[in-house]
Design an enzyme around this catalytic site. Structure first.
Site, PDB file in Angstrom:
ATOM      1  N   LEU A  50       0.859  -1.253  -0.039  1.00 42.73           N
ATOM      2  CA  LEU A  50      -0.012  -0.081   0.174  1.00 42.73           C
ATOM      3  C   LEU A  50       0.813   1.151   0.165  1.00 42.73           C
ATOM      4  O   LEU A  50       0.779   2.093  -0.818  1.00 42.73           O
ATOM      5  CB  LEU A  50      -0.949  -0.018   1.091  1.00 42.73           C
ATOM      6  CG  LEU A  50      -1.603   1.286   1.169  1.00 42.73           C
ATOM      7  CD1 LEU A  50      -2.678   1.202   0.359  1.00 42.73           C
ATOM      8  CD2 LEU A  50      -2.464   1.362   3.049  1.00 42.73           C
ATOM      9  N   SER A  84       1.388   8.254   5.141  1.00 42.97           N
ATOM     10  CA  SER A  84       0.258   8.693   5.833  1.00 42.97           C
ATOM     11  C   SER A  84      -1.003   8.916   4.953  1.00 42.97           C
ATOM     12  O   SER A  84      -2.012   8.523   5.349  1.00 42.97           O
ATOM     13  CB  SER A  84       0.497   9.821   6.781  1.00 42.97           C
ATOM     14  OG  SER A  84       1.351   9.623   7.673  1.00 42.97           O
ATOM     15  N   ASN A 132      -7.304  -2.259   9.673  1.00 44.14           N
ATOM     16  CA  ASN A 132      -7.871  -2.241  11.090  1.00 44.14           C
ATOM     17  C   ASN A 132      -7.572  -3.631  11.592  1.00 44.14           C
ATOM     18  O   ASN A 132      -7.338  -3.452  12.833  1.00 44.14           O
ATOM     19  CB  ASN A 132      -9.611  -2.468  10.649  1.00 44.14           C
ATOM     20  CG  ASN A 132      -9.918  -0.931  10.327  1.00 44.14           C
ATOM     21  OD1 ASN A 132      -9.242   0.014  10.461  1.00 44.14           O
ATOM     22  ND2 ASN A 132     -11.172  -0.965   9.746  1.00 44.14           N
ATOM     23  N   GLU A 169       1.284   1.347  10.100  1.00 44.48           N
ATOM     24  CA  GLU A 169      -0.203   1.019  10.543  1.00 44.48           C
ATOM     25  C   GLU A 169      -0.793   2.332  11.164  1.00 44.48           C
ATOM     26  O   GLU A 169      -1.901   2.385  11.898  1.00 44.48           O
ATOM     27  CB  GLU A 169      -0.399  -0.055  11.281  1.00 44.48           C
ATOM     28  CG  GLU A 169       0.424  -1.238  10.968  1.00 44.48           C
ATOM     29  CD  GLU A 169      -0.009  -1.962   9.807  1.00 44.48           C
ATOM     30  OE1 GLU A 169      -0.648  -1.397   8.992  1.00 44.48           O
ATOM     31  OE2 GLU A 169       0.713  -2.954   9.438  1.00 44.48           O
ATOM     32  N   PHE A 191      -7.764  16.624   8.258  1.00 44.24           N
ATOM     33  CA  PHE A 191      -6.752  16.204   6.988  1.00 44.24           C
ATOM     34  C   PHE A 191      -7.229  16.626   5.860  1.00 44.24           C
ATOM     35  O   PHE A 191      -6.362  16.740   4.908  1.00 44.24           O
ATOM     36  CB  PHE A 191      -7.127  14.360   6.708  1.00 44.24           C
ATOM     37  CG  PHE A 191      -6.793  13.557   7.880  1.00 44.24           C
ATOM     38  CD1 PHE A 191      -5.532  13.729   8.327  1.00 44.24           C
ATOM     39  CD2 PHE A 191      -7.901  13.031   8.818  1.00 44.24           C
ATOM     40  CE1 PHE A 191      -5.341  12.661   9.389  1.00 44.24           C
ATOM     41  CE2 PHE A 191      -7.610  12.241   9.684  1.00 44.24           C
ATOM     42  CZ  PHE A 191      -6.272  12.038  10.055  1.00 44.24           C
TER      43      PHE A 191
END
Ligand code: TGC
Length: 389
Positions: free
Chosen positions: A136, A143, A245, A368, A388
């Site tokens: 990813l 982030s 998650n 994470e 954000f």
């Protein structure tokens, strides 16, 4: 009534676990004692990931612990958490393997894959005979995964993937990579066998954290995969976040394992080490440090268990995972650093675990979701305002 072991379980939290949960916890603890602890210093010093442990971990039920069917162990969220706790008491790098394999790569396939993809990959991955990784993060998108520039475009029936990924655990020894890429229809996931032409994974070295595991740069140069490589059930960033998650949840428990091991190392040392004619455990400042650790480990374990019970009950929301990840990793780093001070100069020797845990936890606090990201997820949850955007 049996006397509680206040040094090891001050609050008697074992009473909150079922006999089956305690037995599973002890099984994993024994595995860590016999298969990880004896060699972890060597692996850490030599920056070696003990890939030979993967099949053993598979047989024990540590890979895809919380997943059901397709050869997966089908355990509860609390049982998965207890496994993360014990493995990370050994080393965060080994728990990272458990997370990347089970929570990220296997969860992506289990949750979003076709029957054929699940049948092909999940049984060998649960057995530790095939390794997965999860691509990813990118060099310019950490982030903010929404900033990814890796693309997948249709070419006839095939997909062609171009781009780069960074900090991808296990990629250089993986058999299959879950690659998230931008398409005309938004972000989609693809199963890429790592032997595919154009796929290259290079370990990032040298590192000062997570030395007993592998994190890689991946380059994808015209990587051609067939139409059925796409994960049909995942559309948009919700897909990879759903997997994150699971990994973040495991970290809530795992960090407390590293903290507990650092505390126990400091306690043992303080009782043995004599200065000024008596054990340093007799000094008030040492006792205060140890008590602070016991307070925070007890609170952190309660947070982990409560979140685990909510997960098993199906009531947990991702914002509550951020509470646990932020609190428990931050706490664990403070405990590991404080434990190092009790060991004095010896605390910087690899012989003792606290500084190794503290270094590893710098990685754990960053991947994470950083402290900052989880703080702002919580800030958004309580104010209704996103920092954000
Ligand atoms: P936004 O772009 O608005 O949302 C995108 C979509 O995702 C949904 N979403 C979630 N869904 C489920 N669980 C979550 N925790 C979710 N978080 C977001 C969201 O609802 C939206 O869905 P949809 O259907 O409306 O499109 O993004 P946001 O504003 O929600 O999130 C911003 C922020 C900063 C919180 C998010 O980007 C974030 O969490 N960033 C941190 C990224 C991160 O943790 N990266 C680590 C990657 S780990 C890795 O690559 C390898 S580490 C392990 C190893 O390999 O060793």
């Amino acid at each position: 009534m049996s006397t509680p072991d206040l040094a090891r379980d001050y609050l008697g939290l074992d009473a909150l676990l079922s006999d089956a949960e305690l037995a599973w916890r002890d099984t994993v603890r024994d595995f860590v004692a016999t298969r990880i602890r004896p060699d972890i210093r060597k692996w850490y010093e030599q920056a070696t990931f003990p890939a030979e442990l993967a099949p053993e971990m598979g047989r024990l039920g540590l890979l895809g612990t919380h997943l059901s069917g397709y050869g997966c162990p089908g355990r509860s969220a609390v049982e998965y958490g207890l496994a993360a706790l014990e493995v990370e008491a050994g080393d965060s790098g080994l728990r990272t393997f458990v997370s990347v394999q089970g929570s990220l790569a296997m969860t992506a396939i289990h949750r979003f894959g076709t029957e054929a993809q699940k049948e092909r990959w999940l049984p060998p991955m649960a057995a530790g005979e095939a390794i997965g990784c999860f691509g990813l993060t990118e060099p310019e998108a950490g982030s903010d995964p929404g900033g990814m520039t890796t693309t997948a475009r249709r070419d006839g029936d095939d997909w062609v993937i171009d781009g780069a990924k960074r900090w991808i655990g296990l990629a250089s020894i993986a058999d299959v990579a879950v690659i998230w890429a931008r398409t005309e229809d938004g972000v989609r996931g693809f199963l890429v066998p790592t032997g595919t032409a154009g796929f290259t994974a290079t370990p990032i070295e040298p590192k000062l954290a997570m030395r007993a595991s592998i994190q890689c740069d991946i380059t994808l140069a015209g990587v051609r995969v067939p139409a059925d490589a796409i994960l049909p059930g995942a559309a948009g960033l919700r897909g990879p976040f759903t997997c994150l998650n699971e990994a973040r949840y495991g970290i809530i428990w795992g960090a407390m394992g590293a903290a507990r091991d650092a505390y126990e190392a400091a306690l043992g040392y303080a009782l043995e080490r004599r200065q000024f004619g008596k054990p340093i455990a007799s000094f008030q400042l040492t006792q205060e440090k140890l008590v602070d650790m016991v307070l925070e480990i007890g609170k952190g374990l309660l947070v982990a268990l409560h979140i685990g019970r909510m997960k098993d009950a199906g009531t947990l929301v991702p914002e509550q995972i951020s509470f646990g990840k932020l609190n428990n990793v931050r706490t664990a780093i403070a405990i590991a650093r404080q434990a190092r001070t009790i060991l004095g100069g010896n605390g910087v020797a690899l012989e003792y675990s606290p500084m190794r845990h503290a270094s590893n936890l710098e990685g754990v606090r960053t991947y994470e979701g950083t402290d900052e990201v989880h703080t702002l997820i919580m800030g958004r949850a309580i104010t209704g305002i996103s920092a954000f955007t």
